[in-house]
Design a protein around this motif. Sequence first.
Motif, PDB file in Angstrom:
ATOM      1  N   GLY A 131       0.901  -1.129   0.064  1.00  0.00           N
ATOM      2  CA  GLY A 131       0.044  -0.161  -0.357  1.00  0.00           C
ATOM      3  C   GLY A 131       0.799   1.230  -0.024  1.00  0.00           C
ATOM      4  N   THR A 212     -10.239   6.438   8.699  1.00  0.00           N
ATOM      5  CA  THR A 212      -9.758   5.707   9.465  1.00  0.00           C
ATOM      6  C   THR A 212     -10.436   5.654  10.731  1.00  0.00           C
ATOM      7  OG1 THR A 212      -8.446   7.378  10.464  1.00  0.00           O
ATOM      8  CG2 THR A 212      -7.154   6.241   8.635  1.00  0.00           C
ATOM      9  N   ASP A 237      -6.566   6.490  -0.710  1.00  0.00           N
ATOM     10  CA  ASP A 237      -6.183   5.697  -0.150  1.00  0.00           C
ATOM     11  C   ASP A 237      -6.879   4.321   0.077  1.00  0.00           C
ATOM     12  OD1 ASP A 237      -5.160   3.861   1.757  1.00  0.00           O
ATOM     13  OD2 ASP A 237      -4.251   5.288   3.081  1.00  0.00           O
ATOM     14  N   ALA A 239      -6.778   1.398   1.214  1.00  0.00           N
ATOM     15  CA  ALA A 239      -6.832   0.527   2.157  1.00  0.00           C
ATOM     16  C   ALA A 239      -7.950   0.072   2.893  1.00  0.00           C
ATOM     17  CB  ALA A 239      -5.807   0.932   3.423  1.00  0.00           C
TER      18      ALA A 239
HETATM   19  C1  LIG Z   1      -2.360  -0.542   5.588  1.00  0.00           C
HETATM   20  C2  LIG Z   1      -2.610   0.795   5.433  1.00  0.00           C
HETATM   21  C3  LIG Z   1      -1.765   1.673   4.641  1.00  0.00           C
HETATM   22  C4  LIG Z   1      -0.721   1.054   3.966  1.00  0.00           C
HETATM   23  O1  LIG Z   1      -0.424  -0.263   3.489  1.00  0.00           O
HETATM   24  P1  LIG Z   1       0.588  -1.318   3.385  1.00  0.00           P
HETATM   25  O2  LIG Z   1       0.114  -2.349   2.398  1.00  0.00           O
HETATM   26  O3  LIG Z   1       0.733  -1.585   4.744  1.00  0.00           O
HETATM   27  O4  LIG Z   1       1.900  -0.647   3.088  1.00  0.00           O
HETATM   28  C5  LIG Z   1      -2.247   2.785   4.087  1.00  0.00           C
HETATM   29  N1  LIG Z   1      -3.303   3.289   4.613  1.00  0.00           N
HETATM   30  C6  LIG Z   1      -3.929   2.706   5.363  1.00  0.00           C
HETATM   31  C7  LIG Z   1      -5.570   3.524   5.895  1.00  0.00           C
HETATM   32  C8  LIG Z   1      -3.785   1.544   5.665  1.00  0.00           C
HETATM   33  O5  LIG Z   1      -4.567   0.981   6.586  1.00  0.00           O
END
Ligand SMILES: *Cc1c(COP(=O)(O)O)cnc(C)c1O
Length: 470
Positions: A131, A212, A237, A239
């Motif tokens: 990520g 988050t 982002d 994630a």
């Molecule tokens: C996990 C995460 C990341 C980073 O991702 P990685 O794959 O661990 O490098 C970035 N932003 C958020 C909100 C995340 O939960």
Amino acid sequence: MELIFEKSKDKRGCDILPSCDVPVVEPDGKYLRRKELHLPRMSETDISRHYTELAGCTYGINNGFYPLGSCTMKYNPKVNEETANLPGFLNIHPLQTAHTVQGCLEVMKLAEEYLCEITGMDYMSLQPAAGAHGEFTGLKLIRAYHRDRKDDKRTKIIVPDSAHGTNPASAAMAGFSVINIPSTKEGYVDLEELRKAAGEDTAGFMLTNPNTVGLFDRNILEITKIIHDAGGLAYYDGANLNPIMGIARPADMGFDVVHLNLHKTFSTPHGGGGPGSGPVGCRAILEKYLPAPRIQKKEETNESIGRVKEFYGNFLVVVKALTYILTLGGDGLKKASENAVLNANYMMNQLKNTYPVPFEGPCMHEFVMSLEELKKETGISALDIAKVLLDYGIHPPTMYFPLIVHEALMLEPTETESRETMDRVIAIFKKVYEEAQTNPQGLWDSPKNTPVGRPDEVTAARNPILRYTF
Ligand SMILES: *Cc1c(COP(=O)(O)O)cnc(C)c1O
């Protein structure tokens, strides 16, 4: 548990070596070691038990509940592994000539197309390995875009204070300076603060939505418009994509570039340091800057930001994610997201009368509890609760993140947990809360059932002892 060197006994051993079938040559004396070589000596049984015991110390989703918020620790279906182990995918070399690996290229193309469909983006690169690596890549695209237009004053990336730490770090690594803006007390982007921060020097803005604290920002169209009106680009982002697959798309929210974490949303292993994958998707305006080489029938453009990873990225991880997408299909992905949201809301509602949830309303795939009050009353902190959970065989939730919540514990059950598992964990959380009132010392003494109790975490991180001294 004892180290292998502590278990070692002189003269034990199990070295069954085949007899030498090449001429014996005496090595030059200067290459011979002068000090004794400390190899542990054990019987085969004891070695086998030693490593089995070590393997038992590892904890993963196959051992039990793993509600690590923001990380989406969902079950990784075994069929993903089976597909990735097919010889045609496994026994190839990235330098093979293209006509011998057309099937693999097609797999990557198909994965790109599905990920574009899920995010609404026009193009995708599978190269980035995580990520954070995707963030760096996406920000480089934004940088290349402004440079190409000779708009050199755009040097700033706006990031809300609820952001994952990798966001400002990636922005700095990609050569930008970072403007942090505070969130509203409800946990959303503060539009006034955003308007104040956005301007002629804005290169872009980074956001994860749901954010988050597990909330979907309903102002998202207004947010991305403020950035676009200022001449910047909006970075998503990805994630936190798990609750919205098949329901909402970053492109429809107005984002221009996105990364995905295949090891979160698309059920590939988190790896424990092993390979991950963080594909980056973008709108057509950014296509020409995507990392090269691309899988396409036309010539590469030379405006690409270059390679960000050798070869094509972590190909077998992509095979696993594609297997997941094809197994579930469009309807299945949507259902997975719906169940992720349902599970998180179920746990939140069962726990919120015990552990205060600072942000009102239904959550998405995860929720944050604040133990600030509990700590004031009893001295028991979020860390203490996390530690005692280890004794129950549960992986602790994410602690002290996001930073805007004090004594935070962030839970993300994911869609792959059953109601029975969640009920058991809810009961444990409530029991631990009782204990905090009646017997805090018992919690401070935890964990009692783990190989290591409470290490000095700073020393363990800064000065780890990685060798045994004889
Ligand atoms: C996990 C995460 C990341 C980073 O991702 P990685 O794959 O661990 O490098 C970035 N932003 C958020 C909100 C995340 O939960």
